[in-house]
Design a protein around this motif. Structure first.
Motif, mmCIF file in Angstrom:
data_model
loop_
_atom_site.group_PDB
_atom_site.id
_atom_site.type_symbol
_atom_site.label_atom_id
_atom_site.label_comp_id
_atom_site.label_asym_id
_atom_site.label_seq_id
_atom_site.Cartn_x
_atom_site.Cartn_y
_atom_site.Cartn_z
ATOM 1 N N PRO A 74 0.813 -1.226 0.000
ATOM 2 C CA PRO A 74 0.000 0.000 0.000
ATOM 3 C C PRO A 74 0.842 1.270 0.000
ATOM 4 O O PRO A 74 0.472 2.263 -0.639
ATOM 5 N N LEU A 75 1.965 1.245 0.689
ATOM 6 C CA LEU A 75 2.834 2.415 0.718
ATOM 7 C C LEU A 75 3.443 2.665 -0.662
ATOM 8 O O LEU A 75 3.548 3.817 -1.113
ATOM 9 N N LEU A 76 3.823 1.604 -1.361
ATOM 10 C CA LEU A 76 4.345 1.744 -2.715
ATOM 11 C C LEU A 76 3.274 2.279 -3.656
ATOM 12 O O LEU A 76 3.544 3.152 -4.493
ATOM 13 N N LEU A 77 2.050 1.800 -3.517
ATOM 14 C CA LEU A 77 0.950 2.285 -4.364
ATOM 15 C C LEU A 77 0.667 3.764 -4.108
ATOM 16 O O LEU A 77 0.314 4.503 -5.031
ATOM 17 N N VAL A 79 2.957 5.978 -3.272
ATOM 18 C CA VAL A 79 4.026 6.691 -3.982
ATOM 19 C C VAL A 79 3.693 6.790 -5.468
ATOM 20 O O VAL A 79 3.819 7.853 -6.089
ATOM 21 N N ILE A 80 3.241 5.683 -6.049
ATOM 22 C CA ILE A 80 2.922 5.653 -7.477
ATOM 23 C C ILE A 80 1.737 6.563 -7.783
ATOM 24 O O ILE A 80 1.749 7.321 -8.765
ATOM 25 N N ALA A 81 0.698 6.519 -6.947
ATOM 26 C CA ALA A 81 -0.495 7.341 -7.181
ATOM 27 C C ALA A 81 -0.209 8.827 -7.013
ATOM 28 O O ALA A 81 -0.794 9.673 -7.706
ATOM 29 N N PHE A 82 0.705 9.155 -6.121
ATOM 30 C CA PHE A 82 1.024 10.560 -5.847
ATOM 31 C C PHE A 82 1.840 11.191 -6.976
ATOM 32 O O PHE A 82 1.692 12.391 -7.268
ATOM 33 N N THR A 83 2.675 10.404 -7.620
ATOM 34 C CA THR A 83 3.658 10.932 -8.578
ATOM 35 C C THR A 83 3.056 11.740 -9.720
ATOM 36 O O THR A 83 3.524 12.859 -10.001
ATOM 37 N N PRO A 84 2.019 11.273 -10.438
ATOM 38 C CA PRO A 84 1.510 12.077 -11.557
ATOM 39 C C PRO A 84 0.970 13.438 -11.132
ATOM 40 O O PRO A 84 1.168 14.435 -11.835
ATOM 41 N N PHE A 85 0.315 13.504 -9.981
ATOM 42 C CA PHE A 85 -0.199 14.791 -9.506
ATOM 43 C C PHE A 85 0.953 15.740 -9.178
ATOM 44 O O PHE A 85 0.881 16.948 -9.453
ATOM 45 N N ALA A 86 2.017 15.193 -8.595
ATOM 46 C CA ALA A 86 3.178 16.019 -8.254
ATOM 47 C C ALA A 86 3.877 16.538 -9.504
ATOM 48 O O ALA A 86 4.459 17.629 -9.492
ATOM 49 N N PHE A 110 10.928 11.771 -3.785
ATOM 50 C CA PHE A 110 12.143 11.154 -3.230
ATOM 51 C C PHE A 110 11.948 10.808 -1.759
ATOM 52 O O PHE A 110 12.303 9.704 -1.306
ATOM 53 N N LEU A 111 11.373 11.722 -0.988
ATOM 54 C CA LEU A 111 11.165 11.488 0.432
ATOM 55 C C LEU A 111 10.145 10.376 0.669
ATOM 56 O O LEU A 111 10.262 9.603 1.630
ATOM 57 N N LEU A 112 9.152 10.283 -0.188
ATOM 58 C CA LEU A 112 8.203 9.176 -0.096
ATOM 59 C C LEU A 112 8.908 7.836 -0.328
ATOM 60 O O LEU A 112 8.592 6.835 0.321
ATOM 61 N N VAL A 113 9.856 7.829 -1.253
ATOM 62 C CA VAL A 113 10.625 6.616 -1.509
ATOM 63 C C VAL A 113 11.445 6.240 -0.278
ATOM 64 O O VAL A 113 11.601 5.048 0.038
ATOM 65 N N THR A 114 11.962 7.236 0.449
ATOM 66 C CA THR A 114 12.706 6.924 1.674
ATOM 67 C C THR A 114 11.795 6.248 2.694
ATOM 68 O O THR A 114 12.244 5.380 3.453
ATOM 69 N N SER A 115 10.516 6.656 2.726
ATOM 70 C CA SER A 115 9.559 5.990 3.625
ATOM 71 C C SER A 115 9.410 4.520 3.256
ATOM 72 O O SER A 115 9.425 3.633 4.126
#
Length: 421
Positions: A74-77, A79-86, A110-115
Motif C-alpha cells: 500500500p505504501l508503494l501504491l 508513492v505511485i499514485a502521488f507521482t503524476p499529480f506532483a 524522493f522522500l516518499l521513496v525513503t519511507s
C-alpha cells in the motif's frame, strides 16, 4: 570478516563474484543505514548528506537483495499514485519557473521513496534494524542537542552558525525543524528509561534530559508541545499496554521523579534573564503573526478559497506571491495547493492509513515495544502538521516509514522477553 557462501560452489567465476558482492552488500547494509540516519542531523546545505547517504543505502540494499514485503505494498501504491499529480501541478505555476516547481515536487517523491525503503528495511529484521536506527538517531540527537545548547549559551565558538533569531538550530536551517527532529530519539530514550534496568535506564535518562534541553533552547512552541504530547502518549501506552502490575508502580515513581528533575532543569534555565525573556515571549499562545485576518489562523479561510478554485493546485511556494506573502503553515491545505486535489487526497490517505495500521499493530504484543516510541512520535506529529508546514521534513517521512515497517514485520513464532529498539 570471512563470508560463507555455501551455494557458490560449482558456479562460474562471474556468478561467484556476484554472489560475493551481494553477500558483502547485505552485511554492510546495516552500517550504511546507520550512517544515513545519523546524517539526518546535518541539513545546513542541500542536497544534504542525508540524500547522498540514502542513495548509497538504496544501492547497497538493491545489491544485497533487500526483500520487499507484500504488507508494504500500500505504501508503494501511494508513492505511485502521488507521482503524476506532483508532476502535473508545476505546470500551473505563474510566478516561478516550472523547473523549480518540478525539482521541489521531485524532492517530495524522493522522500516518499525513503519511507518505502525504511519500511522494508525494518520489516526484514524488525528488532535488529530498529536498534540500528535507534542508536544512530540517539547519537546524532545528543550531538545536535549539545551543539545547540552550547551555542545558545554562547560557549561554542562561532555560535552564530548554530543560532537563528536567538534560537538554537544546530546543524539545521530552522529551529522549528531542529526541535521536532529530536522527538523520536527522545522517545527511544524515554521508553528505555521506563522499561529498561540499571545502567541502560540511567544512561537513557541522561540522554532524554540532554535532548529535552536541546528541544527547549530551540524555542519552538510546536516542538515543546510535540515533546510533551509524545512523552505523555508513550507513558500512557507503556503503562496500559506493556507494564505489569509491579512495573506500573515503578513507572509512576519514575514519572514523578522525572517531572521533578525536568522542573529543576527548567528552573535553572529560566533563572537566566535572557532565557526567561525569550521563553515568556515564545510561550505566549498567540503572537503577531498568529492573529488577525491574515495571521497564521485567520488565513485558513483565504487559503481554503484558493484551494477550492484550483483543482490542479498552483504549484509549490506560489502561495507567497498571492495576497498573503507567508506560507499557509498548514500542511493539509498546503499539499492541496502544491499537488492539487488528487495529490492532497493521496497525502491524506497516507496519513490515515499509517494511523490505522499503527493502531491495529498496537494489539500485537510481539511488535508493540518496537512500535510504541514511533507511534508516540507519529500521532502528535500529524497534529502538528495542522499548524506548521511539514511537507519536506525528512524525519516526517522516516517516522512514517518506520510505522509501516513495524506493522509489516512478520509475527515471530515465539517471543522471548521484551524486545526494545
Amino acid at each position: 570478516m570471512t563470508l560463507t557462501l555455501p551455494a557458490s560452489r560449482g558456479l562460474a567465476p562471474s556468478d561467484r563474484g556476484r554472489a560475493w558482492f551481494g553477500a558483502s552488500a547485505k552485511q554492510v547494509l546495516g552500517l550504511i543505514v546507520g550512517i544515513w540516519i545519523f546524517s539526518g542531523g546535518f541539513v545546513i546545505v542541500e542536497p544534504s548528506p542525508y540524500e547522498v547517504m540514502f542513495l548509497l543505502a538504496f544501492a547497497v540494499a538493491l545489491a544485497g537483495g533487500l526483500q520487499l514485503r507484500r504488507e508494504t505494498l500500500p505504501l508503494l501504491l501511494i508513492v505511485i499514485a502521488f507521482t503524476p499529480f506532483a508532476l502535473i501541478s508545476p505546470f500551473f505555476m505563474q510566478y516561478q519557473p516550472v523547473i523549480d516547481g518540478l525539482i521541489f515536487n521531485l524532492v517530495t517523491i524522493f522522500l516518499l521513496v525513503t519511507s518505502y525503503f525504511a519500511a522494508n528495511f525494518v520489516a526484514q529484521a524488525p528488532h535488529t534494524h530498529m536498534r540500528v536506527i535507534a542508536r544512530a538517531y540517539i547519537a546524532i540527537a545528543i550531538i545536535t542537542s549539545v551543539v545547540g545548547t552550547l551555542a545558545y549559551m554562547g560557549i561554542l565558538p562561532g555560535e552564530d552558525v548554530f543560532l537563528r533569531f536567538g534560537r538554537a538550530k544546530a546543524f539545521f536551517n530552522d529551529p522549528n525543524v531542529y526541535g521536532p527532529f529530536l522527538i523520536l530519539p527522545a522517545m527511544f530514550a524515554l521508553q528505555r528509561v521506563l522499561l529498561g534496568k540499571g545502567r541502560s535506564a540511567l544512561w537513557n535518562g541522561i540522554a532524554y534530559l540532554v535532548i529535552f534541553v536541546g528541544v527547549f533552547v530551540s524555542f519552538s512552541r510546536g516542538a515543546w508541545g510535540h515533546l510533551a504530547a509524545s512523552s505523555l502518549l508513550l507513558l500512557v501506552m507503556v503503562f496500559f499496554l506493556e507494564a505489569s502490575a509491579r512495573e506500573k508502580v515503578r513507572l509512576l515513581l519514575i514519572a514523578l521523579g522525572g517531572l521533578m528533575l525536568l522542573a529543576a532543569a527548567m528552573a535553572v534555565l529560566l533563572s537566566i534573564p535572557v532565557v526567561a525573556e525569550l521563553f515568556t515571549q515564545r510561550f505566549s499562545l498567540t503572537q503577531s503573526y498568529d492573529t488577525g485576518e491574515l495571521g497564521r489562523f485567520g488565513r485558513i479561510w483565504y487559503t481554503l478559497d484558493v484551494v477550492l478554485t484550483n483543482p490542479w493546485g498552483i504549484g509549490p511556494l506560489e502561495y507567497g506571491f498571492l495576497r498573503i506573502t507567508e506560507q499557509p503553515h498548514n500542511t493539509y491545505l498546503n499539499v492541496a495547493l502544491t499537488y492539487g486535489w488528487g495529490g492532497a487526497l493521496v497525502y491524506y490517505l497516507l496519513v490515515g492509513s499509517t494511523l490505522a495500521a499503527g493502531g491495529r499493530a498496537l494489539i500485537r504484543a510481539s511488535s508493540r515495544p518496537l512500535l510504541i516510541p514511533v507511534f508516540a512520535t507519529f500521532v502528535p506529529m500529524i497534529a502538528l502538521s495542522a499548524i506548521i508546514d511539514t511537507d519536506h521534513w525528512r524525519h516526517w517521512f522516516l517516522v512514517t516509514g518506520l510505522v509501516w515497517g513495524v506493522c509489516a514485520a512478520p509475527r515471530p513464532a515465539k517471543v522471548q522477553g521484551r524486545l526494545l529498539p
